[in-house]
Structures are given as C-alpha cells and as structure tokens.
Design a protein around this motif. Structure first.
Motif, PDB file in Angstrom:
ATOM      1  N   ALA A 131      36.955  31.820  45.472  1.00 27.70           N
ATOM      2  CA  ALA A 131      37.746  30.918  46.307  1.00 27.70           C
ATOM      3  C   ALA A 131      38.419  29.836  45.475  1.00 27.70           C
ATOM      4  CB  ALA A 131      36.864  30.284  47.380  1.00 27.70           C
ATOM      5  N   LEU A 132      37.758  29.401  44.405  1.00 25.48           N
ATOM      6  CA  LEU A 132      38.312  28.322  43.585  1.00 25.48           C
ATOM      7  C   LEU A 132      39.539  28.764  42.793  1.00 25.48           C
ATOM      8  CD1 LEU A 132      35.073  26.543  42.348  1.00 25.48           C
ATOM      9  CD2 LEU A 132      36.616  25.898  44.215  1.00 25.48           C
ATOM     10  N   LYS A 133      39.750  30.043  42.665  1.00 25.33           N
ATOM     11  CA  LYS A 133      41.000  30.533  42.078  1.00 25.33           C
ATOM     12  C   LYS A 133      42.195  30.016  42.883  1.00 25.33           C
ATOM     13  CE  LYS A 133      43.604  34.888  41.620  1.00 25.33           C
ATOM     14  NZ  LYS A 133      44.349  34.544  40.388  1.00 25.33           N
ATOM     15  N   PHE A 134      41.989  29.810  44.185  1.00 27.07           N
ATOM     16  CA  PHE A 134      43.074  29.402  45.076  1.00 27.07           C
ATOM     17  C   PHE A 134      43.025  27.919  45.444  1.00 27.07           C
ATOM     18  CE2 PHE A 134      42.051  33.864  45.759  1.00 27.07           C
ATOM     19  CZ  PHE A 134      43.291  34.453  45.508  1.00 27.07           C
ATOM     20  N   GLU A 220      42.249  25.381  37.360  1.00 32.22           N
ATOM     21  CA  GLU A 220      43.035  25.312  36.126  1.00 32.22           C
ATOM     22  C   GLU A 220      42.645  26.427  35.158  1.00 32.22           C
ATOM     23  OE1 GLU A 220      42.396  21.393  34.666  1.00 32.22           O
ATOM     24  OE2 GLU A 220      43.626  20.429  36.229  1.00 32.22           O
ATOM     25  N   GLN A 221      41.359  26.738  35.102  1.00 33.73           N
ATOM     26  CA  GLN A 221      40.909  27.824  34.236  1.00 33.73           C
ATOM     27  C   GLN A 221      41.564  29.150  34.626  1.00 33.73           C
ATOM     28  OE1 GLN A 221      36.599  27.177  34.791  1.00 33.73           O
ATOM     29  NE2 GLN A 221      36.456  27.022  32.539  1.00 33.73           N
ATOM     30  N   PHE A 222      41.661  29.394  35.921  1.00 33.25           N
ATOM     31  CA  PHE A 222      42.273  30.624  36.398  1.00 33.25           C
ATOM     32  C   PHE A 222      43.763  30.696  36.056  1.00 33.25           C
ATOM     33  CE2 PHE A 222      38.630  31.292  39.369  1.00 33.25           C
ATOM     34  CZ  PHE A 222      38.442  32.644  39.135  1.00 33.25           C
ATOM     35  N   SER A 223      44.409  29.551  35.972  1.00 33.14           N
ATOM     36  CA  SER A 223      45.854  29.538  35.772  1.00 33.14           C
ATOM     37  C   SER A 223      46.271  29.452  34.305  1.00 33.14           C
ATOM     38  CB  SER A 223      46.479  28.355  36.525  1.00 33.14           C
ATOM     39  OG  SER A 223      46.026  27.120  36.001  1.00 33.14           O
ATOM     40  N   ARG A 224      45.319  29.372  33.388  1.00 34.78           N
ATOM     41  CA  ARG A 224      45.647  29.228  31.975  1.00 34.78           C
ATOM     42  C   ARG A 224      46.327  30.478  31.414  1.00 34.78           C
ATOM     43  NH1 ARG A 224      40.018  26.597  29.744  1.00 34.78           N
ATOM     44  NH2 ARG A 224      40.306  24.519  30.631  1.00 34.78           N
ATOM     45  N   ASP A 228      46.883  36.988  31.983  1.00 30.83           N
ATOM     46  CA  ASP A 228      47.652  38.213  32.183  1.00 30.83           C
ATOM     47  C   ASP A 228      46.959  39.417  31.567  1.00 30.83           C
ATOM     48  OD1 ASP A 228      49.469  36.729  33.481  1.00 30.83           O
ATOM     49  OD2 ASP A 228      51.039  36.815  31.957  1.00 30.83           O
ATOM     50  N   GLY A 229      46.366  39.235  30.402  1.00 30.38           N
ATOM     51  CA  GLY A 229      45.667  40.345  29.775  1.00 30.38           C
ATOM     52  C   GLY A 229      44.522  40.847  30.626  1.00 30.38           C
ATOM     53  N   ILE A 230      43.810  39.929  31.261  1.00 31.17           N
ATOM     54  CA  ILE A 230      42.697  40.297  32.132  1.00 31.17           C
ATOM     55  C   ILE A 230      43.211  41.027  33.359  1.00 31.17           C
ATOM     56  CG2 ILE A 230      40.850  39.387  33.587  1.00 31.17           C
ATOM     57  CD1 ILE A 230      40.593  37.086  31.578  1.00 31.17           C
ATOM     58  N   ILE A 231      44.333  40.571  33.901  1.00 32.86           N
ATOM     59  CA  ILE A 231      44.911  41.201  35.081  1.00 32.86           C
ATOM     60  C   ILE A 231      45.296  42.643  34.787  1.00 32.86           C
ATOM     61  CG2 ILE A 231      46.940  41.184  36.599  1.00 32.86           C
ATOM     62  CD1 ILE A 231      46.779  38.119  36.531  1.00 32.86           C
ATOM     63  N   ASP A 232      45.915  42.878  33.650  1.00 34.97           N
ATOM     64  CA  ASP A 232      46.312  44.237  33.279  1.00 34.97           C
ATOM     65  C   ASP A 232      45.097  45.126  33.030  1.00 34.97           C
ATOM     66  OD1 ASP A 232      48.988  43.610  33.493  1.00 34.97           O
ATOM     67  OD2 ASP A 232      49.213  43.109  31.374  1.00 34.97           O
ATOM     68  N   LEU A 233      44.061  44.570  32.412  1.00 33.47           N
ATOM     69  CA  LEU A 233      42.830  45.333  32.206  1.00 33.47           C
ATOM     70  C   LEU A 233      42.191  45.720  33.538  1.00 33.47           C
ATOM     71  CD1 LEU A 233      41.114  43.433  29.240  1.00 33.47           C
ATOM     72  CD2 LEU A 233      41.958  45.798  29.219  1.00 33.47           C
ATOM     73  N   ALA A 234      42.191  44.773  34.478  1.00 30.30           N
ATOM     74  CA  ALA A 234      41.605  45.032  35.793  1.00 30.30           C
ATOM     75  C   ALA A 234      42.387  46.118  36.528  1.00 30.30           C
ATOM     76  CB  ALA A 234      41.570  43.749  36.612  1.00 30.30           C
ATOM     77  N   TRP A 235      43.719  46.081  36.419  1.00 28.24           N
ATOM     78  CA  TRP A 235      44.561  47.082  37.067  1.00 28.24           C
ATOM     79  C   TRP A 235      44.285  48.467  36.494  1.00 28.24           C
ATOM     80  CZ3 TRP A 235      47.202  48.463  41.076  1.00 28.24           C
ATOM     81  CH2 TRP A 235      48.191  49.432  40.998  1.00 28.24           C
ATOM     82  N   THR A 236      44.195  48.557  35.177  1.00 27.28           N
ATOM     83  CA  THR A 236      43.912  49.838  34.537  1.00 27.28           C
ATOM     84  C   THR A 236      42.543  50.362  34.951  1.00 27.28           C
ATOM     85  OG1 THR A 236      45.285  49.250  32.633  1.00 27.28           O
ATOM     86  CG2 THR A 236      43.683  51.015  32.321  1.00 27.28           C
ATOM     87  N   ALA A 237      41.567  49.474  35.020  1.00 29.78           N
ATOM     88  CA  ALA A 237      40.221  49.875  35.432  1.00 29.78           C
ATOM     89  C   ALA A 237      40.223  50.368  36.876  1.00 29.78           C
ATOM     90  CB  ALA A 237      39.257  48.706  35.275  1.00 29.78           C
TER      91      ALA A 237
END
Length: 251
Positions: A131-134, A220-224, A228-237
């Motif tokens: 939730a804190l991501k948002f 802020e940690q989520f928005s640093r 993007d690299g994590i997002i792409d890894l998650a999508w591939t997984a």
C-alpha cells in the motif's frame, strides 16, 4: 502464427504483449466475466490503441482478438474485422490515452478486494508495504454511474492528475504505465494492497499504522531510479508462468 502482412511489426508486437497481459490478469484472478478492459497504445503518430473484442474471455485472448480504435472510438482495424468494443471501456481508456502520453498501457479491474476498498470512505489505507507504494501517489474518482457519458472523461482525467493509479469509488481499480510491464506492476501491487487491507480489517483487531515519516520514506523508495529493472524482471517472471501458451496468445 506469423505476422499478417497488413500489420506493422510494431503493432503486431503490441498485440502480442497486450494479449499476454490479458492472460496474466486472468492467471492472477483479476477478471470479471467479460467486463473490465486493458488497452495499449500502438506506436505511431495516430494515437490509435488496442482494446479487447468484447466477449472474449481474458484467459483465451489472442493478438487477433484485439481491436484497433482511435480516440473517438472508431474502429480502424481492417485486418480482423469490426469486433464489438464495450462503450464504457472506450470512455475510460480513451480519456486517459488522450491526456497522458506516459500512460501507454491502462488496466481497469473489478476484483472483490478492489471494489471493497473502492466502497470504503477512506480508500486505501497505509497498512502494508504494498500500500505504501501508492502513499501520496493514488488518485480517486467519484462514481457517476456506468461510464457511458463522454462528459465524464474530463472529470476522470482531472482526478487522475499526474498519478498512475486510481481508485474508482464504488467501482474498481485503474492503473497504467508506459509499457505493459509497468502497467502490470502497478495493478498487481494495488490489487495485493487491497486484498491485504480487506483481510486485515476483517480480523476485528486494532490495526498498526506506520509513522508518517516511514510512509513517505517507503513511497520514495518505490519511486527511485532503478525500479525499472525490477519491473522488467517481474514481467519476465510472470510471463514464464504462461509460457506454454505463447504460440496461442500471439496468434
């Protein structure tokens, strides 16, 4: 299936990516019969975007099931015929595609947890890391009935502002990003945050809230840079979970 000659390479890739996202939304149980929609802008100056042919189950979505339309709702796809497009889906998605160049892919869902949080006066609470991501990065839009009026597009866009995720009050969730990977990441985290909130509240015990300082720090940690690299890894997984369906969705 090979790419039809009449479709550009960019559009065909967009079709395959979007069909895969539809199937992943089904895999994670975020569907609502044939309702809700995911759209993806096709690269090019025309501002055309792809949306599902109404009536196709998300689990079975194919590249050829997607309908190419313009910002006025006109079907411009001459390859696969004029599939039916849901009017409410067009109203919501066309508004955002027209207003936000950074929202190439948009996901709208009606999950039980999403609708439950959308029905709560205080909306999403800062109860979990998801939730804190948002935190401070979530919009809200007041329910006006089934989204069939073009007039609502102005208010919806104004409420979204610069955010990439929004709770449609008494309705459901909406999230997006510059790619299918980003949009999937946003809706996945928002959905999980809503699920956790409903389960935590159902326990009937006092809830623990992080401090304001921690809430802001986590957001802020989520928005640093580097996420993007994590997002792409998650999508591939995530794609690996339905890999055996690839030949079918890209057809």
């Amino acid at each position: 299936m090979s790419k039809p000659a009449a479709i550009s390479t960019a559009e065909w890739q967009a079709r395959c990516d979007l069909a895969a996202l539809y199937r992943l939304i089904a895999y994670y149980r975020m569907t609502d019969l044939i309702d809700t929609h995911i759209t993806l802008r096709v690269p090019g100056p025309e501002h055309h975007f792809l949306i599902n042919r109404y009536g196709v189950a998300f689990e079975k979505m194919k590249a050829s099931d997607l309908v190419l339309i313009d910002l006025d709702g006109n079907v411009v796809d001459g390859v696969y015929g004029h599939g039916r497009v849901n009017a409410a889906g067009f109203v919501i998605h066309s508004a955002i595609h027209q207003a936000r160049d950074d929202m190439h892919c948009i996901v709208h869902t009606h999950t039980a947890a999403g609708m439950a949080v959308a029905a709560q006066r205080d909306g999403l609470l800062p109860l979990t890391q998801h939730a804190l991501k948002f935190y401070g990065n979530l919009a809200y839009h007041t329910y006006e009935g089934i989204a069939l009026s073009l007039d609502e597009r102005v208010r919806l866009v104004n409420d979204l502002g610069t955010h990439k995720a929004m709770i449609l009050r008494n309705h459901g969730l909406l999230a997006g990003g510059e790619s299918v990977a980003h949009a999937f990441h946003e809706i996945y985290f928002l959905e999980r945050a809503c699920q956790a909130q409903i389960q935590a509240m159902s326990a009937g015990v006092a809830l623990n809230y992080p401090s304001e300082e921690v809430c802001r720090h986590t957001a802020e940690q989520f928005s640093r840079d580097g996420i993007d690299g994590i997002i792409d890894l998650a999508w591939t997984a995530a794609l690996s979970l339905i890999e055996e369906q690839r030949d079918d969705w890209c057809s």
